[in-house]
Design an enzyme around this catalytic site. Structure first.
Site, PDB file in Angstrom:
ATOM      1  N   GLY A   1     -14.478   5.082   5.822  1.00 27.14           N
ATOM      2  CA  GLY A   1     -13.674   6.263   6.100  1.00 27.14           C
ATOM      3  C   GLY A   1     -14.007   6.808   7.484  1.00 27.14           C
ATOM      4  N   ASP A   2     -13.153   7.685   7.968  1.00 33.30           N
ATOM      5  CA  ASP A   2     -13.328   8.254   9.308  1.00 33.30           C
ATOM      6  C   ASP A   2     -14.258   9.464   9.270  1.00 33.30           C
ATOM      7  OD1 ASP A   2     -11.505   6.411  10.372  1.00 33.30           O
ATOM      8  OD2 ASP A   2      -9.809   7.701   9.832  1.00 33.30           O
TER       9      ASP A   2
ATOM     10  N   GLU B   1       0.846  -1.196   0.000  1.00 34.39           N
ATOM     11  CA  GLU B   1       0.000   0.000   0.000  1.00 34.39           C
ATOM     12  C   GLU B   1       0.879   1.243   0.000  1.00 34.39           C
ATOM     13  OE1 GLU B   1      -3.660   0.553   2.511  1.00 34.39           O
ATOM     14  OE2 GLU B   1      -2.407   2.128   3.423  1.00 34.39           O
TER      15      GLU B   1
ATOM     16  N   HIS C   1     -13.739  -3.283  15.020  1.00 33.48           N
ATOM     17  CA  HIS C   1     -13.767  -1.848  14.713  1.00 33.48           C
ATOM     18  C   HIS C   1     -13.986  -1.070  15.996  1.00 33.48           C
ATOM     19  CE1 HIS C   1     -15.087   2.010  13.038  1.00 33.48           C
ATOM     20  NE2 HIS C   1     -14.515   1.639  11.899  1.00 33.48           N
TER      21      HIS C   1
ATOM     22  N   GLN D   1       5.712   7.134  14.821  1.00 33.00           N
ATOM     23  CA  GLN D   1       4.809   6.218  14.133  1.00 33.00           C
ATOM     24  C   GLN D   1       4.016   5.390  15.134  1.00 33.00           C
ATOM     25  OE1 GLN D   1       6.768   3.378  11.639  1.00 33.00           O
ATOM     26  NE2 GLN D   1       4.874   2.638  10.716  1.00 33.00           N
TER      27      GLN D   1
ATOM     28  N   TYR E   1     -11.268  -5.989  10.620  1.00 30.75           N
ATOM     29  CA  TYR E   1     -10.579  -5.518  11.820  1.00 30.75           C
ATOM     30  C   TYR E   1     -10.382  -6.686  12.789  1.00 30.75           C
ATOM     31  CZ  TYR E   1     -11.910  -1.118   9.745  1.00 30.75           C
ATOM     32  OH  TYR E   1     -12.056  -0.076   8.861  1.00 30.75           O
TER      33      TYR E   1
END
Length: 292
Positions: A110-111, A17, A149, A212, A145
């Site tokens: 999406g958030d 990704e 989630h 990170q 997840y």
């Protein structure tokens, strides 16, 4: 190419990704990243964009996905979030992807933010169903997840929601990052009992610096096994050692997952060519052996 068909011919899929830079002035950095990753020959590369992405963000995602396919001969997957999106804007983006030769989409909710809330799509299964009904030439992938989630009341409830996503047309799933393989194996047992039969790739993010780690915790709330925590504490003040340890931890994670018959590995590269290269080279013979 519909990448779900890869699972018919390969035992283990390996994918990467990348993300477009937020600033247009930094756009060359992603091209440098892709040039550096080209020799790793993943099965596909996914390209992100932010929730409620602006037209310019979507344009960058489409352009990068198209370039991955045309210049490097690697199949691209475009992310598509539905928070803040209308049916019209989703149709327009899908048309743009199709015109660019991109036929695989990772459908995400999406958030939610104060600026980007639900408009026409409440959940990712709504978006998945809409894409399949609008143009079934698109292959739609979903997210999952392993630890549930953050908005779900329990992992079991989240898996019920995941089943709806698969029933809506998702052909395979890519997991959120995790650091405890035991959590992932528990998740896979529950998924199987729930009747979810599509292939699932394990999402792995190598943690190579302290900032990170902080972002990762705030982003997804993944739990840290004791081995991981000890590693962070031991090398927190030595950036070079922490990077090496983080790469080693992710590599060990991946090898254990492959040994336990995971169907795919999705590496969140964070656009770090060196990190992705070191991990890929460490597991390349293992992937080759599994896919003979």
């Amino acid at each position: 190419m519909n990448i779900s068909r890869l699972f018919d011919s390969k035992k283990v899929i390996y994918s990467l990704e990348v993300f477009p830079p937020k600033k247009t002035t930094s756009i060359d950095t992603i091209y440098n990243t892709l040039y550096g990753l080209r020799g790793l020959r993943p099965d596909f590369i996914s390209v992100t964009y932010g929730a409620g992405g602006s037209p310019s963000q979507k344009q960058k995602t489409c352009e990068i996905a198209s370039m991955i396919r045309s210049e490097y001969g690697i199949e691209p997957v475009s992310h598509l979030t539905c928070v803040g999106s209308t049916k019209e804007s989703v149709r327009s983006f899908l048309d743009q992807l199709k015109a660019s030769g991109v036929s695989n989409v990772l459908a995400l909710r999406g958030d939610k933010t104060p600026e980007n809330d639900v408009i026409d799509f409440k959940h990712a299964d709504d978006l998945t169903r809409f894409i399949r009904e609008y143009d079934d030439s698109f292959n739609v992938i979903g997210a999952c997840y392993p630890e549930g989630h953050c908005e779900a009341a329990s992992l079991d409830e989240d898996i019920e929601n995941l089943k709806r996503k698969v029933d809506a047309g998702a052909t395979h799933l890519i997991s959120q990052l995790f650091f405890d393989n035991g959590q992932f194996y528990n998740f896979m047992d529950k998924v199987e009992k729930a009747g979810i039969r599509v292939p699932i790739e394990a999402g792995i993010m190598p943690v190579v610096n302290k900032s990170q780690i902080e972002r990762t915790v705030s982003m997804c709330g993944a739990s840290f096994p004791m081995k991981f925590s000890k590693m962070i504490n031991k090398y927190a003040d030595d950036p070079t050692a922490l990077k090496d340890a983080g790469i080693a931890f992710a590599t060990e994670q991946i090898i254990d997952l492959i040994n336990n018959d995971v169907r795919g590995i999705h590496l969140y590269t964070m656009n770090r060519v060196e990190v992705a290269t070191r991990i890929t080279e460490s597991i390349s013979n293992i992937l080759t052996s599994c896919n003979k």
